[in-house]
Design a protein around this motif. Structure first.
Motif, PDB file in Angstrom:
ATOM      1  N   VAL A   1       5.939   6.355   6.892  1.00 43.59           N
ATOM      2  CA  VAL A   1       4.829   6.734   6.008  1.00 43.59           C
ATOM      3  C   VAL A   1       3.914   7.762   6.663  1.00 43.59           C
ATOM      4  O   VAL A   1       3.273   8.554   5.972  1.00 43.59           O
ATOM      5  CB  VAL A   1       4.010   5.498   5.569  1.00 43.59           C
ATOM      6  CG1 VAL A   1       4.866   4.550   4.773  1.00 43.59           C
ATOM      7  CG2 VAL A   1       3.373   4.776   6.758  1.00 43.59           C
ATOM      8  N   ARG A   2       3.842   7.757   7.981  1.00 45.60           N
ATOM      9  CA  ARG A   2       3.075   8.763   8.710  1.00 45.60           C
ATOM     10  C   ARG A   2       3.855   9.119   9.967  1.00 45.60           C
ATOM     11  O   ARG A   2       3.548   8.678  11.063  1.00 45.60           O
ATOM     12  CB  ARG A   2       1.675   8.236   9.083  1.00 45.60           C
ATOM     13  CG  ARG A   2       0.671   8.328   7.957  1.00 45.60           C
ATOM     14  CD  ARG A   2       0.276   9.781   7.710  1.00 45.60           C
ATOM     15  NE  ARG A   2      -0.713   9.900   6.665  1.00 45.60           N
ATOM     16  CZ  ARG A   2      -0.444  10.105   5.391  1.00 45.60           C
ATOM     17  NH1 ARG A   2       0.813  10.171   4.998  1.00 45.60           N
ATOM     18  NH2 ARG A   2      -1.391  10.236   4.497  1.00 45.60           N
TER      19      ARG A   2
ATOM     20  N   SER B   1      -1.545   2.105   4.441  1.00 46.48           N
ATOM     21  CA  SER B   1      -0.265   1.497   4.796  1.00 46.48           C
ATOM     22  C   SER B   1       0.028   1.665   6.284  1.00 46.48           C
ATOM     23  O   SER B   1       0.411   0.708   6.964  1.00 46.48           O
ATOM     24  CB  SER B   1       0.850   2.129   3.961  1.00 46.48           C
ATOM     25  OG  SER B   1       2.109   1.667   4.387  1.00 46.48           O
TER      26      SER B   1
ATOM     27  N   LEU C   1      -0.938   5.892   1.633  1.00 52.06           N
ATOM     28  CA  LEU C   1      -0.155   5.947   2.871  1.00 52.06           C
ATOM     29  C   LEU C   1      -1.009   5.770   4.112  1.00 52.06           C
ATOM     30  O   LEU C   1      -0.555   5.210   5.121  1.00 52.06           O
ATOM     31  CB  LEU C   1       0.600   7.270   2.931  1.00 52.06           C
ATOM     32  CG  LEU C   1       1.604   7.525   1.795  1.00 52.06           C
ATOM     33  CD1 LEU C   1       2.366   8.812   2.035  1.00 52.06           C
ATOM     34  CD2 LEU C   1       2.570   6.361   1.647  1.00 52.06           C
TER      35      LEU C   1
ATOM     36  N   GLN D   1       0.824  -1.209   0.000  1.00 54.77           N
ATOM     37  CA  GLN D   1       0.000   0.000   0.000  1.00 54.77           C
ATOM     38  C   GLN D   1       0.857   1.258   0.000  1.00 54.77           C
ATOM     39  O   GLN D   1       0.502   2.260  -0.626  1.00 54.77           O
ATOM     40  CB  GLN D   1      -0.937  -0.026   1.203  1.00 54.77           C
ATOM     41  CG  GLN D   1      -2.047  -1.052   1.077  1.00 54.77           C
ATOM     42  CD  GLN D   1      -2.809  -1.268   2.379  1.00 54.77           C
ATOM     43  OE1 GLN D   1      -2.241  -1.105   3.464  1.00 54.77           O
ATOM     44  NE2 GLN D   1      -4.068  -1.642   2.288  1.00 54.77           N
ATOM     45  N   ALA D   2       2.006   1.223   0.675  1.00 56.23           N
ATOM     46  CA  ALA D   2       2.894   2.385   0.683  1.00 56.23           C
ATOM     47  C   ALA D   2       3.414   2.668  -0.720  1.00 56.23           C
ATOM     48  O   ALA D   2       3.409   3.812  -1.192  1.00 56.23           O
ATOM     49  CB  ALA D   2       4.053   2.160   1.649  1.00 56.23           C
TER      50      ALA D   2
ATOM     51  N   ARG E   1       5.880   2.469   9.878  1.00 59.16           N
ATOM     52  CA  ARG E   1       4.698   3.322  10.089  1.00 59.16           C
ATOM     53  C   ARG E   1       5.136   4.759  10.352  1.00 59.16           C
ATOM     54  O   ARG E   1       4.509   5.712   9.854  1.00 59.16           O
ATOM     55  CB  ARG E   1       3.872   2.805  11.277  1.00 59.16           C
ATOM     56  CG  ARG E   1       2.624   3.650  11.567  1.00 59.16           C
ATOM     57  CD  ARG E   1       1.893   3.145  12.786  1.00 59.16           C
ATOM     58  NE  ARG E   1       2.735   3.128  13.962  1.00 59.16           N
ATOM     59  CZ  ARG E   1       3.039   4.212  14.684  1.00 59.16           C
ATOM     60  NH1 ARG E   1       2.584   5.411  14.327  1.00 59.16           N
ATOM     61  NH2 ARG E   1       3.820   4.119  15.748  1.00 59.16           N
TER      62      ARG E   1
END
Length: 502
Positions: free
Chosen positions: A217-218, A190, A187, A181-182, A214
Motif C-alpha cells: 500500500v505504501r 492502512s 492507504l 482501510q486499504a 504495508r
C-alpha cells in the motif's frame, strides 16, 4: 455454574469436597471426582497439555452432560488443534447448557467464521453486543465479519473499538483494520495500521504479513518513480492512414522511459509532474519509426468524500525519429466519488487539440482540430484473487479542419485485473466505438456518410520475476467495420516486454 466461576474455584472447594466424601454417600464421591477432573483439566489446558485436558473434561461431561464450562473447554481444545467442526459442536453444547455463557458464545462465533458460516456468527455476535456493547472480543470478530462482507466502514469502526477496549487485541485488530482501510481507499491509515502490527510482533506470522502488505500500500516513501521498458512487437497493419487501410506488416523494437515526481502528497491533495518517452523502431519500414515525448502534470484536491482531479498533457511526435509529425495538447478535468464501500465513480471532461505538422498522404488530408469528450467510469474493488473491475462510457465530438473526418461518437468499455498463481497477473480491456461522420465521403461512389463500428480487445499477462523486474506478453486486437468498405481494417499488435521499476 459459569466458566468464569469454575475457573476460580481453588483448594477451598477441594477441601469441601473431601469433607463431603467422608460424610456422605457414593454419588457424592463421583461429584468430587468430576470436580477434581475439572480443575486438573484447567491446569493441563493452561500449560498446553491438550490431551490430558481433554481426558479430564470428558470425565466431567460424562458425569454432568449439562456442564457448560467443561463443554466450553473441550471446544477451545478443538480450536487450538484445528478441529473446527468439532469445536462448533462442543461450543454449541456449552451454549445450550448455559445460554448466558457469553465467553462460549463469542468463541462459537469465532469457530463459525473459520467454517465460513458468517451469517450464523453475525447473529451470535449481534446478540452478545446488544447485551454487552463494550465487549472487545465480540467487536473484533464483528469487525472481521464486516471486512469479509466488504462493509469496510463498519469494519473500521468495530476494529478500532476492539483495540481501544482491550489493548491485548491490538495485534489482530490492527491487522484487519489495515486491510479494511486499504480496500476503503485510505492507504495512509492502512500503512499505519500495518506498521503497528509489524512493530509489535515483527517475528509473528501476522507481523511478517503486515510488513509485506504495508510495502504494497505504501511501497516506498519517496516522491519519485522511474521505470524502463524494452520489448519486441509484431504489427500486422502499420499503414492505417489516409483514406485506405493498406495491409502491411512489420516487426519493431520498442523502448519506453516513464518518470514521475510527486512533491505534494497529503490527505488533502496531490501534485504530480511526469515524463513518458516512447521510441518504436521498425525493422523494414524505417521511415515510419516513431518517437514521442510526453510531459504532463496532474493534481487532485479532496473536498469531503469526493476528490477533484485535473491533468494536462503535451506530446510531440516525430516520424523517422527526426521529421516533425504531430503535437497534441490535452486537458482532462474530473471528479472521483466514492460509491459505498465497494468502489469509486469518476466523471470527467477531456479536451484534445491535434496539430499535424506533416500531412500523412497529401496536404488535402488535414486532421488538425479539437476533440471533446465527456465520460464516466465506475471502478469496483473486488476480493482476492481479483483486484478491480471497471465499466466506462463516453461520448465524443471530433471537428478537424478536414471536414470529411469530422464525426461524433459513442464509446463503452469494460475490463479488470486479477492475480494468478505463481505471481502472474492478468489484465483485460474491451472497448467498443461507434463513429458517425458528419459529411459525405468523397471516396465513396455513392457519396454516403461514413459510419464505423470499432472493437478493441487488449490482453496482458505479466509475471513478477524479481524485485522491480517483470516480464509481460500483451496483445492488442482491433477490428473496424465501416459502411464504406475502404475503411474496413483489422490490426493486431502482439509483443513481449521486460520492465524494471526503480
Amino acid at each position: 455454574m459459569t466458566l468464569r466461576s469454575r475457573r476460580f474455584l481453588g483448594w477451598q472447594a477441594i477441601g469441601i469436597g473431601l469433607a463431603l466424601w467422608l460424610l456422605t454417600s457414593a454419588p457424592v464421591i463421583a461429584d468430587v471426582e468430576a470436580e477434581l477432573a475439572f480443575h486438573r483439566g484447567v491446569a493441563a489446558f493452561g500449560r498446553g497439555d491438550n490431551a490430558a485436558a481433554r481426558r479430564d473434561f470428558e470425565i466431567v461431561v460424562k458425569e454432568d452432560p449439562d456442564d457448560s464450562a467443561a463443554w466450553h473447554y473441550l471446544g477451545m481444545i478443538d480450536q487450538a488443534e484445528g478441529f473446527d467442526e468439532a469445536a462448533v459442536e462442543n461450543l454449541e453444547r456449552a451454549v445450550e447448557a448455559d445460554p448466558e455463557n457469553t465467553d462460549a458464545r463469542v468463541d462459537l462465533a469465532a469457530s463459525l467464521i473459520k467454517l465460513g458460516r458468517i451469517r450464523d456468527a453475525r447473529l451470535l455476535l449481534d446478540q452478545v453486543l446488544t447485551e454487552e456493547p463494550d465487549r472487545a472480543d465480540a467487536q473484533l470478530y464483528a469487525g472481521i465479519i464486516a471486512y469479509r462482507e466488504r462493509s469496510y466502514r463498519e469494519a473500521v469502526e468495530r476494529l478500532q473499538n476492539a483495540s481501544e477496549l482491550d489493548p491485548d487485541l491490538e495485534l489482530e485488530a490492527s491487522y484487519y483494520l489495515g486491510l479494511a482501510q486499504a480496500f476503503s481507499g485510505d492507504l495512509d491509515a492502512s500503512a499505519g495500521a500495518f506498521s503497528v502490527v509489524e512493530q509489535t510482533e515483527p517475528n509473528h506470522p501476522l507481523g511478517r504479513s503486515a510488513a509485506e502488505l504495508r510495502n504494497q500500500v505504501r511501497p516506498k516513501r519517496r516522491i519519485w518513480a522511474l521505470a524502463l521498458t524494452g520489448g519486441l512487437e509484431y504489427d500486422s497493419n502499420i499503414s492505417v492512414t489516409g483514406d485506405a487501410a493498406l495491409e502491411k506488416d512489420d516487426g519493431r523494437g520498442v523502448i519506453r522511459v516513464q518518470g514521475m515526481v510527486r512533491p505534494v502528497d497529503t490527505k488533502r491533495g496531490t501534485l504530480d509532474f511526469g515524463y513518458d518517452g516512447y521510441m518504436g523502431l521498425y525493422f523494414h519500414e524505417s521511415e515510419l519509426s516513431q518517437m514521442t515525448h510526453l510531459v504532463w502534470t496532474a493534481g487532485s484536491l479532496a473536498i469531503g468524500p469526493v476528490r477533484l482531479q485535473a491533468r494536462y498533457d503535451y506530446a510531440y511526435t516525430t516520424l523517422d525519429l527526426t521529421s516533425s509529425f504531430r503535437q497534441l495538447h490535452r486537458v482532462t478535468a474530473g471528479i472521483a466519488i466514492p460509491t459505498g464501500t465497494w468502489g469509486v465513480a469518476q466523471l470527467y471532461y477531456q479536451f484534445q487539440d491535434f496539430d499535424y505538422m506533416q500531412r500523412v498522404i497529401d496536404p488535402a488530408f488535414d486532421r488538425d482540430g479539437p476533440d471533446h469528450s465527456i465520460g464516466a467510469n465506475e471502478f469496483f474493488f473486488l476480493p482476492e484473487p481479483f483486484s478491480y473491475a471497471r465499466l466506462g462510457a463516453r461520448i465524443f465530438r471530433y471537428r478537424p479542419d478536414g471536414t470529411e473526418f469530422a464525426h461524433d461518437g459513442l464509446e463503452v468499455s469494460t475490463g479488470g485485473e486479477m492475480a494468478l498463481p505463481w505471481e502472474f497477473g492478468l489484465q483485460l480491456l474491451y472497448v467498443y466505438q461507434l463513429r458517425d461522420y458528419e459529411y459525405r465521403s468523397v471516396v465513396d461512389p455513392l457519396g454516403r456518410r461514413r459510419q464505423d463500428n470499432g472493437h478493441l480487445l487488449v490482453v496482458e499477462l505479466s509475471h513478477h520475476i524479481w524485485a522491480g523486474l517483470s516480464l509481460s506478453v500483451a496483445g492488442s486486437f482491433t477490428f473496424n467495420g465501416s459502411n464504406i468498405r475502404v475503411f474496413d481494417f483489422d490490426r493486431q499488435i502482439i509483443g513481449s516486454y521486460l520492465r524494471y521499476e526503480f
